[in-house]
Structure formats: structure tokens, C-alpha cells
Scaffold this active site. Structure first.
Site, PDB file in Angstrom:
ATOM      1  N   LYS A 138       0.831  -1.289   0.111  1.00 18.98           N
ATOM      2  CA  LYS A 138       0.045   0.041  -0.008  1.00 18.98           C
ATOM      3  C   LYS A 138       0.912   1.325  -0.097  1.00 18.98           C
ATOM      4  O   LYS A 138       0.472   2.478  -0.401  1.00 18.98           O
ATOM      5  CB  LYS A 138      -0.845  -0.078   1.193  1.00 18.98           C
ATOM      6  CG  LYS A 138      -1.862  -1.078   1.457  1.00 18.98           C
ATOM      7  CD  LYS A 138      -3.000  -1.114   0.524  1.00 18.98           C
ATOM      8  CE  LYS A 138      -3.947  -2.019   0.857  1.00 18.98           C
ATOM      9  NZ  LYS A 138      -3.583  -3.356   0.617  1.00 18.98           N
TER      10      LYS A 138
HETATM   11  C1  LIG Z   1      -4.263  -4.763   0.033  1.00 19.08           C
HETATM   12  C2  LIG Z   1      -3.320  -6.031  -0.402  1.00 19.08           C
HETATM   13  C3  LIG Z   1      -3.752  -7.090  -1.214  1.00 19.08           C
HETATM   14  C4  LIG Z   1      -4.762  -6.797  -2.221  1.00 19.08           C
HETATM   15  O1  LIG Z   1      -4.381  -5.689  -3.144  1.00 19.08           O
HETATM   16  P1  LIG Z   1      -5.696  -5.267  -4.085  1.00 19.08           P
HETATM   17  O2  LIG Z   1      -5.038  -4.145  -4.575  1.00 19.08           O
HETATM   18  O3  LIG Z   1      -6.630  -4.883  -3.283  1.00 19.08           O
HETATM   19  O4  LIG Z   1      -6.143  -6.246  -4.867  1.00 19.08           O
HETATM   20  C5  LIG Z   1      -2.816  -7.851  -1.252  1.00 19.08           C
HETATM   21  N1  LIG Z   1      -1.716  -8.056  -0.250  1.00 19.08           N
HETATM   22  C6  LIG Z   1      -1.389  -7.069   0.633  1.00 19.08           C
HETATM   23  C7  LIG Z   1      -0.326  -7.539   1.575  1.00 19.08           C
HETATM   24  C8  LIG Z   1      -2.478  -6.134   0.601  1.00 19.08           C
HETATM   25  O5  LIG Z   1      -2.068  -5.169   1.738  1.00 19.08           O
END
Ligand SMILES: *Cc1c(COP(=O)(O)O)cnc(C)c1O
Length: 492
Positions: A111
């Protein structure tokens, strides 16, 4: 270049308007009316991540100067905020499999790649739109997003941020990461209940017109850092292009060679960014969408039927525990080219929890996407097996993706070079990783970081190691009915 909504393509918005609004007033998501083509990639090969990011972002941000965009990229990815110079390094697991590590930022999860950039895009957009008020970001989080948003917005002028998390719904480490958050413009508060309670509370605040008017008079506007904001999708396109450049530069691929991408998916934002990179001309062949036991996307991509009426599972890859993948709406708009068709699907989703796409859409999905899922047991087995065979330690989300990739390779003869998106440091999910490695007796609290480090010989990421010395700054827990009062007080 202008932006349109997935539910009404007739109205045009500037990049700054799309980023400030986040969600279109018709309920749709913003996307560029047409996608730019990639620049000559030879020009990007020798650049660092920051410069690659600026070059790509510039293609989408009419109305922003080159200097501005360079400045955003420097603030987001420069200055030692990421713990390795490559920012998003590509590690070779085997000659056909490369891991794109997206977790070297301040919160050790992917993120950060977008949330380090979003605050700069958002505040600059507001200035361009003539909005002089301070923006207050409200976040309900089940873990990774809250901390990444706090780090991104921390001490950014013209912003405040308030994060609500479910009291018993996040891991010890995630909680400590948030409670020790530094910065003068941040607030963190636990809510009694689960993630839905926190989420509902935030939505209630957003829809309270009278309260928003009170805040306006005090000089504040509310906004969200949600993954449907174009300002979060855009920075994610960059790392797929950057990874390709790295593979070409190191001689693993020749310029123009195709490759596959495999992504552990929840809200469909990360894999959508890969799809967009492909649309811009990056030679991505298959997009492999990996899910955990919450396999609503696997079913959709295989059958064309999206059906959220199914049990919800709490898994060892919690950031993918999602039954409504909001960003899928952007893919549907792209494949149908019709806001009317998208409106129909979304209306069916909200009324019945289900929709089925047309044969034409199914056909296009089959041509580009592969999908699969795996349960917790296989996820943990993969962590153990990969560690045992190669010494590489992956977290649970990455392991879901790797397992699905192995299944795909076993079922087809496709041995195309594949980049697996690695979305979190294994140290963010110590308990599951230790369980995978057969360590039953686990340390409590932060000591578990040292335990995983001792067992594997891997270094604890600095931001997690530093938690031990940090003071807890927030200790408030409220009922969801009191959340509005908390915001009222923060903005008093
Ligand atoms: C948010 C997240 C995901 C999923 O990503 P999206 O963009 O929502 O598909 C996968 N792995 C981790 C560790 C995340 O924080």
C-alpha cells in the site's frame, strides 16, 4: 487528457478533479478517457525508480508541471523512505520466476507504493481546483491501509488524517504500528466491533450533511484514501513498467519479449494497474489473478458470473479477505466500452449481489486473465517449500500468488517468464510464517519479530524493529456511535 466515470462517459473531468473527488457523483469510478502509449522504454532503462515514476505519471497528469511531478516522486520515493535504493526491487527465484518486492516502504506492505504518492497528488489537485480548505482523510482499516495512509499523510501540509480500526480485528503488530504513529496531523482510534462496524461508522460520517457543513465552516473538507481513487491506481502502474525495465537491463528479457504477471488480489487494484500497463503497450501476456478461500474473483474470471452471496472466510492472508472487489468496475468499463452496461451490472450487484457479463466480455477475459485460488494449508506449505528449496522467505499473500502460479504452470505448458507481485514483508505476518516453518511455540508481542529473524536468519525490516522503542500515542476506544464525536474533536 480528460477523465470520465465508469457510469457516465459524457462528462469530462480534469486529472485534478478526478483525484479530488475520488468517487464520481454518479457512483462510478474515474478513469482516463484514452490511455497514453508507453514512451520508448530504452529511455527508462537507466533511470532510477523516482525518475521512471515521474516519466509515467506525467503521461496521465495534464495540468501538472514536470517540476511538480518530479517533486511528488522525490517526496514519495526518495529521501530514504524506502529501505533499498531500487524502491521496488525484482528478485530472481528461478530463471523463469521473479519476485517484485513491493514492501520496502515505511509500513512494509505494498500500500505504501500508492499511499506515499497520493497525499501529494491530492493536495496539489485541491490547490489547482481552488479548494483552500484543509482536507481531513477518514479511513476505516482492517490493517495495512490504515498504517500506510497514516505514514503517507503524516505532516503533509493542508491535511489531517483520522484512522479507525476494529479493536479485535487487527494483528498485535498492526495495532502497535498505528498506535505509535508519529506526526502532528494524525489521529488513531479503536472501535468496538469488527471491520464492518468501523466501515459503517465512517460511511455514516461521510453521509451526514449537517456535520459536513459544520466542518466546512471550520475550514475542513472530508475525503478518503480509498483504493478506488485514481490517485492510488496510477502510482501502481509504474512498478510493472519498472520491473520490466529491470528484467531487460539485467538481460533476463530482451526488449519486446512478453512476460506474465501474477498478483495476489483483493480489491482488484493491483492487478488492474498491471492490466493498464499492458494497455499502454507493456508486453504482458497473461494476468494471473490469485485469491485465497474468498475466491469470488476466481469464479468470476472463469465463468463470467460475479456472485458475492457466499460464506466469508478469515484467512491467513487477511488483506485479500474481500467479497466485493470495487476496482473490477473499471475493468468492466474497459471491456464493454459502455457505461450503460456497467450501470446494469452494478445495479444487479447492489440489488441481488450477483451479475453475469455478456459472452463478448467473457471472451475478452479468457484471452487475458488466468485465475486460481488456494486455501490456508497450501499457502503455508508453499512458504515452507520455497524457503526450504531456495532460502527465499515469502509472506502469506505472496505465497497465495506463488501457489496459483505453480498450479497454472502444471495445468498448461506455459513457461513464460513471470513476475510475481510480493505485497507484504513476511515479518508483517510472523505468526503464520512461523507456523508454516513448523515453529509451534511462538513468542508474544514484538518478540515474535526476533523469533522469525532467529529461525530464518533474515533481518527484521527497520520500521518494524523500531516499534520496540516507540511510545504509544493513542489509547482511545469508542463505540461506533461515538466515531463522529471523535472526528468533531480532532477538527475542533
Ligand atoms: C491490499 C493488499 C492486497 C490486495 O491488493 P488489491 O489491490 O486490493 O487487490 C494484497 N496483499 C496485501 C499485503 C495487501 O495489503
Amino acid at each position: 487528457m480528460y477523465y470520465v466515470s465508469t457510469r457516465d462517459h459524457t462528462l469530462h473531468y480534469t486529472a485534478a478533479q478526478a483525484i479530488e473527488q475520488g468517487l464520481s457523483r454518479d457512483g462510478g469510478l474515474f478513469l482516463p478517457e484514452t490511455f497514453p502509449q508507453l514512451p520508448d522504454l530504452h529511455g527508462l532503462l537507466e533511470m532510477d525508480y523516482e525518475s521512471r515514476a515521474a516519466s509515467i505519471l506525467q503521461l496521465f497528469l495534464d495540468g501538472f508541471t514536470q517540476d511538480e511531478i518530479r517533486g511528488f516522486a522525490q517526496k514519495a520515493y526518495g529521501g530514504g523512505k524506502f529501505d533499498c535504493p531500487e524502491v521496488a526491487p525484482v528478485r530472481e527465484l528461478h530463471c523463469k520466476t521473479h519476485i517484485l518486492e513491493l514492501w520496502h516502504g515505511p509500513t512494509c506492505a505494498f500500500k505504501d507504493m500508492a499511499l506515499q504518492m497520493l497525499p501529494h497528488l491530492l493536495t496539489a489537485s485541491m490547490a489547482k481546483n481552488g479548494e483552500e480548505k484543509t482536507v481531513c482523510i477518514l479511513v476505516a482499516t482492517s490493517g495495512d491501509t490504515g498504517k500506510a495512509a497514516l505514514e503517507g499523510f503524516k505532516d503533509v501540509p493542508g491535511t489531517k488524517i483520522m484512522v479507525f480500526y476494529p479493536k479485535d480485528g487487527v494483528s498485535d503488530i498492526q495495532q502497535l504500528q498505528m498506535l505509535t504513529q508519529e506526526g502532528q496531523n494524525v489521529g488513531v482510534c479503536a472501535v468496538v466491533g469488527n471491520f464492518d462496524d468501523a466501515q459503517t461508522g465512517v460511511k455514516t460520517i461521510f453521509s451526514d450533511g449537517a456535520f459536513r457543513e459544520v466542518l466546512r465552516q471550520r475550514g475542513y473538507v472530508l475525503s478518503s484514501a480509498n483504493s478506488i481513487n485514481w490517485g492510488r491506481v496510477l502510482p501502481q502502474i509504474v512498478y510493472y513498467i519498472s520491473a520490466y525495465c529491470d528484467l531487460v537491463r539485467s538481460g533476463k528479457l530482451a526488449m519486446g519479449d512478453g512476460f506474465n504477471v501474477c498478483v495476489p488480489t483483493g480489491n482488484f487494484g493491483n492487478i488492474l494497474a498491471a492490466y493498464y500497463a499492458g494497455k499502454m503497450g507493456l508486453p504482458i501476456q497473461k494476468l494471473i489473478c490469485a485469491s485465497n478461500a474468498n475466491n469470488v474473483l476466481t469464479d468470476f474470471l472463469q465463468t463470467g458470473i460475479y456472485d458475492r452471496n457466499r460464506p466469508f472466510y478469515n484467512t491467513t492472508s487477511p488483506s485479500m479477505d474481500i467479497l466485493i472487489s470495487s476496482n473490477l468496475e473499471r475493468l468492466l468499463f474497459d471491456l464493454t466500452g459502455s457505461d450503460e452496461e456497467v450501470r446494469g451490472y452494478m445495479a444487479a450487484l447492489s440489488e441481488t449481489g450477483r451479475y453475469e457479463v455478456s459472452d463478448a466480455v467473457k471472451e475478452q477475459i479468457r484471452a487475458r486473465f488466468v485465475s486460481g485460488f488456494c486455501d490456508d494449508q497450501r499457502t503455508l506449505n508453499t512458504i515452507e517449500k520455497v524457503y526450504h528449496n531456495t532460502g527465499y522467505l515469502m509472506d502469506t499473500h505472496t505465497a497465495v500468488a506463488y501457489t496459483v502460479l505453480q498450479d497454472y504452470r502444471a495445468a498448461t505448458a506455459d513457461d513464460t517468464v513471470t513476475v510475481v507481485a510480493s505485497t507484504a514483508s513476511p515479518f508483517k505476518f510472523c505468526d503464520s510464517v512461523l507456523t508454516a516453518l513448523g515453529v509451534g511455540e511462538q513468542a508474544q508481542g514484538l518478540t515474535i519479530l526476533q523469533q522469525l529473524s532467529q529461525v530464518t536468519g533474515k533481518a527484521i525490516p527497520k520500521p518494524l524493529a523500531a516499534l520496540a522503542g516507540k511510545a504509544v500515542r493513542f489509547d482511545q476506544t469508542v463505540e461506533k456511535e461515538q466515531m463522529l464525536a471523535v472526528v468533531d474533536q480532532l477538527l475542533s
